[in-house]
Design an enzyme around this catalytic site. Structure first.
Site, PDB file in Angstrom:
ATOM      1  N   HIS A 168      -5.769   2.973   0.966  1.00 32.21           N
ATOM      2  CA  HIS A 168      -4.927   4.076   1.454  1.00 32.21           C
ATOM      3  C   HIS A 168      -5.572   4.864   2.601  1.00 32.21           C
ATOM      4  O   HIS A 168      -4.925   5.177   3.596  1.00 32.21           O
ATOM      5  CB  HIS A 168      -4.628   5.055   0.324  1.00 32.21           C
ATOM      6  CG  HIS A 168      -4.019   4.416  -0.889  1.00 32.21           C
ATOM      7  ND1 HIS A 168      -3.099   3.396  -0.819  1.00 32.21           N
ATOM      8  CD2 HIS A 168      -4.190   4.656  -2.221  1.00 32.21           C
ATOM      9  CE1 HIS A 168      -2.742   3.045  -2.041  1.00 32.21           C
ATOM     10  NE2 HIS A 168      -3.390   3.787  -2.906  1.00 32.21           N
TER      11      HIS A 168
ATOM     12  N   ASP B 160       0.920  -1.142   0.000  1.00 36.76           N
ATOM     13  CA  ASP B 160       0.000   0.000   0.000  1.00 36.76           C
ATOM     14  C   ASP B 160       0.956   1.186   0.000  1.00 36.76           C
ATOM     15  O   ASP B 160       1.584   1.482   1.031  1.00 36.76           O
ATOM     16  CB  ASP B 160      -0.878  -0.002   1.254  1.00 36.76           C
ATOM     17  CG  ASP B 160      -1.864   1.156   1.227  1.00 36.76           C
ATOM     18  OD1 ASP B 160      -1.431   2.306   1.011  1.00 36.76           O
ATOM     19  OD2 ASP B 160      -3.069   0.928   1.404  1.00 36.76           O
ATOM     20  N   HIS B 161       1.099   1.846  -1.134  1.00 37.46           N
ATOM     21  CA  HIS B 161       2.217   2.780  -1.216  1.00 37.46           C
ATOM     22  C   HIS B 161       2.078   3.967  -0.258  1.00 37.46           C
ATOM     23  O   HIS B 161       3.062   4.615   0.060  1.00 37.46           O
ATOM     24  CB  HIS B 161       2.491   3.228  -2.664  1.00 37.46           C
ATOM     25  CG  HIS B 161       1.594   4.321  -3.166  1.00 37.46           C
ATOM     26  ND1 HIS B 161       0.370   4.075  -3.694  1.00 37.46           N
ATOM     27  CD2 HIS B 161       1.763   5.666  -3.231  1.00 37.46           C
ATOM     28  CE1 HIS B 161      -0.191   5.225  -4.062  1.00 37.46           C
ATOM     29  NE2 HIS B 161       0.634   6.217  -3.795  1.00 37.46           N
TER      30      HIS B 161
HETATM   31  O1  LIG Z   1      -3.099   4.010  -5.600  1.00 37.66           O
HETATM   32  C1  LIG Z   1      -3.417   5.032  -6.157  1.00 37.66           C
HETATM   33  O2  LIG Z   1      -2.881   6.189  -5.747  1.00 37.66           O
HETATM   34  C2  LIG Z   1      -2.835   7.323  -6.593  1.00 37.66           C
HETATM   35  C3  LIG Z   1      -2.562   8.530  -5.693  1.00 37.66           C
HETATM   36  O3  LIG Z   1      -1.322   8.360  -5.084  1.00 37.66           O
HETATM   37  P1  LIG Z   1      -0.468   9.618  -4.592  1.00 37.66           P
HETATM   38  O4  LIG Z   1       0.750   9.009  -4.026  1.00 37.66           O
HETATM   39  O5  LIG Z   1      -0.230  10.464  -5.807  1.00 37.66           O
HETATM   40  O6  LIG Z   1      -1.311  10.347  -3.602  1.00 37.66           O
HETATM   41  C4  LIG Z   1      -4.117   7.499  -7.362  1.00 37.66           C
HETATM   42  O7  LIG Z   1      -3.954   8.511  -8.338  1.00 37.66           O
HETATM   43  C5  LIG Z   1      -4.484   6.217  -8.050  1.00 37.66           C
HETATM   44  O8  LIG Z   1      -5.747   6.363  -8.683  1.00 37.66           O
HETATM   45  C6  LIG Z   1      -4.535   5.073  -7.083  1.00 37.66           C
HETATM   46  O9  LIG Z   1      -4.658   3.856  -7.808  1.00 37.66           O
END
Ligand SMILES: O=C1O[C@H](COP(=O)(O)O)[C@@H](O)[C@H](O)[C@H]1O
Ligand SMILES: NC(=O)C1=CN([C@@H]2O[C@H](COP(=O)(O)OP(=O)(O)OC[C@H]3O[C@@H](n4cnc5c(N)ncnc54)[C@H](OP(=O)(O)O)[C@@H]3O)[C@@H](O)[C@H]2O)C=CC1
Length: 507
Positions: free
Chosen positions: A242, A179-180
């Site tokens: 997230h 989960d990045h």
């Molecule tokens: O996992 C995802 O995250 C991005 C947003 O990530 P961020 O690090 O730029 O806040 C999102 O644009 C994408 O739709 C989603 O799959």
């Protein structure tokens, strides 16, 4: 660090180019990769090792935030990369892969530790793991790990099925679910922030906190991901994973020197204490939105249903706001407001902790007092600020807010994928989603999915370039609050803003 073979499924894909190679490069430059380290890239395309290496180099020039200009460093880095053709369903490709890995391990006298990174569509997760098992790729005497990208399931049942099938080949300890958001440096600091600062520790409960706001606004729309996004929407794409992870990380109460097990156990407790929604009540707690045409930063953009490959009648959600309550000793009575949306006015991921107003003194003229706020900026820039009240000697001694700001000012703040890949190489699961958390998150979200499906929740439209539908504001207004740092509240702050006390660091 132990010798590792990094086996990358989906090595020709977008994620590999944009995130994984830049992260590996940064780790290499910072000497955070194992001494013995090799990458084997896999995909259906026929590529020689040289072409693969050239593609990796090109992706670094395009996507690495760090300069990648030193030819000697680049050469040493690329030396570790090999490529092998593999079609997920072709058993002989796994045998070929096994031979290549064994040959490399032997030549380089490496322990057979293998990290299988699945940067491919979710439909491939199960066949790949089954083939890792059948081919013997997962049977060497070293360790094996599985790093798996999202989405982890489409709903509660599919997530359970997927986990059951992965579990036939990998134990929970061997599975690293990315989960990045958990890799973002500020999210990784939340635990320490609370744990090692008695001031915050003392205030981290319903006695002092009035409400908590968790926002992840994005400027981008659906981009080229219509096929994926139109089936998942904001609720599955961002909220289930997230946003709920941010909630868990913010609300856990940890003892000093917590271990990975403590952290994951406490996260699980938070999820178990979340007040459950009934499908019929979802519309009172959840706002579902979809963007229409509008203007963002001076540019006109089309509405969601006019985006390429999106059906004109799509009722997919591009925005969600929700009110949640944690029914435990610390948080009972504190509303948590969470929102995330595409095509919003600005890009910002932030946590706002609004503290309770002190008891008003009878007759005291303190109407212009603002609540104390602790604001944790997660992205695109990291920062923490605290809003306090002070007296304004130039304005009849009225109150004015004072801001103490901390902003990360380092040249190189590691990116999420850098932190996560390093942790996975070390076998540290702290910042990966444990199955219990994933299952409980799906469990909490399932009534929302059901209510959406049965059209029990209205779809509110919002103009691109706004902060979402008006109903999202109403969710807070009915409790006497408002979203901080949207235009409205920013103006309020600006009009009374006093001196800024700024603290910057170059550490
Ligand atoms: O996992 C995802 O995250 C991005 C947003 O990530 P961020 O690090 O730029 O806040 C999102 O644009 C994408 O739709 C989603 O799959
Ligand atoms: N891109 C992103 O920003 C993010 C992606 N993710 C997730 O990461 C994963 C990968 O996404 P992304 O890189 O964008 O996807 P892409 O479509 O860009 O890449 C898919 C990769 O899978 C390979 N592939 C496709 N079919 C097969 C097959 N039958 N056998 C073997 N390999 C195959 C492709 O290689 P080839 O064509 O050579 O076979 C390619 O390398 C997905 O699960 C996605 O949800 C998660 C977060 C963000």
């Amino acid at each position: 660090m132990e010798a590792t073979t990094f086996v990358l499924f989906g090595a020709t894909g977008d994620l590999a180019k944009r995130k994984i190679y830049p992260a590996l490069y940064n780790l290499f430059v910072d000497q955070k990769l194992p001494q013995s380290f090799s990458v084997i890239g896999l995909g259906r395309r026929e590529l020689s090792d040289q072409t693969f290496q050239a593609n990796v180099e090109q992706s670094l020039h395009m996507f690495s935030r760090r300069e990648a200009n030193d030819p000697d460093v680049m050469k040493k880095f690329l030396r570790a990369f090999r490529y092998s053709v593999l079609d997920v369903g072709r058993k002989e490709d796994y045998q070929k892969l096994l031979k290549l890995i064994e040959q490399q391990e032997e030549e380089q006298r490496m322990e057979p530790n293998r990290m299988f990174y699945l940067s491919v569509g979710p439909e491939f997760f199960e066949p790949i793991t089954a083939n890792i098992h059948e081919s013997g790729l997962g049977s060497a005497y070293g360790w094996k790990r599985l790093v798996i990208e999202k989405p982890f399931g489409h709903d509660l049942q599919s997530a359970r099925d997927l986990n059951h099938n992965l579990g036939k080949v990998f134990t929970e300890d061997e599975i690293f679910r990315v989960d990045h958001y958990l890799g973002k440096p500020m999210v990784q600091k939340l635990e320490v922030l609370q744990q090692s600062n008695p001031v915050l520790q003392a205030l981290w409960n319903n006695r002092y906190i009035a409400n908590v706001q968790i926002t992840a606004n994005e400027i981008v729309g659906v981009e080229e991901r219509a096929g994926y996004y139109d089936h998942v929407g904001a609720v599955r794409d961002m909220f289930q994973n997230h946003m709920l992870q941010l909630l868990m990380m913010l609300t856990i109460h940890l003892p000093n020197n917590s271990t990975s097990e403590n952290i994951r156990y406490k996260k699980k407790l938070v999820m178990e204490s979340l007040e459950k929604l009934q499908k019929e009540d979802v519309s009172s707690y959840v706002v579902r939105g979809q963007y229409e045409a509008g203007t963002i930063q001076g540019q006109s953009v089309v509405g969601y249903t006019s985006e390429p490959n999106i059906a004109a009648a799509s009722s997919n959600d591009t925005f969600i706001a929700a009110k949640l309550q944690i029914d435990d000793y610390f948080w009972r009575g504190v509303p948590f407001y969470i929102r995330t949306g595409k095509r919003m006015k600005d890009k910002s991921t932030r946590l706002v902790i609004e503290f309770k107003e002190p008891l008003k003194q009878p007759g005291a003229n303190d109407d212009n007092k603002t609540p104390n706020l602790l604001v944790i900026e997660i992205g695109p820039h990291e920062g923490i600020s605290l809003q306090l009240n002070t007296r304004d000697p130039l304005n009849k001694g009225k109150f004015k807010p004072m801001h103490i700001d901390f902003h990360e000012n380092r040249d190189h703040v590691p990116e999420a994928y850098e932190n996560l890949i390093r942790d996975a190489l070390h076998g540290d699961p702290t910042f990966f989603a444990h199955w219990d958390e994933v299952e409980l998150s799906w469990q909490w979200v399932q009534p929302i999915l059901d209510a959406y499906k049965e059209n029990l929740v209205p779809l509110h439209h919002y103009a691109a370039g706004s902060y979402g539908p008006a109903e999202s504001d109403e969710l807070l207004e009915q409790d006497g609050y408002h979203w901080w740092f949207d235009d409205k509240s920013e103006t309020e702050i600006e009009s009374i803003k006093g001196e800024q006390y700024a603290y910057h660091t170059n550490n």
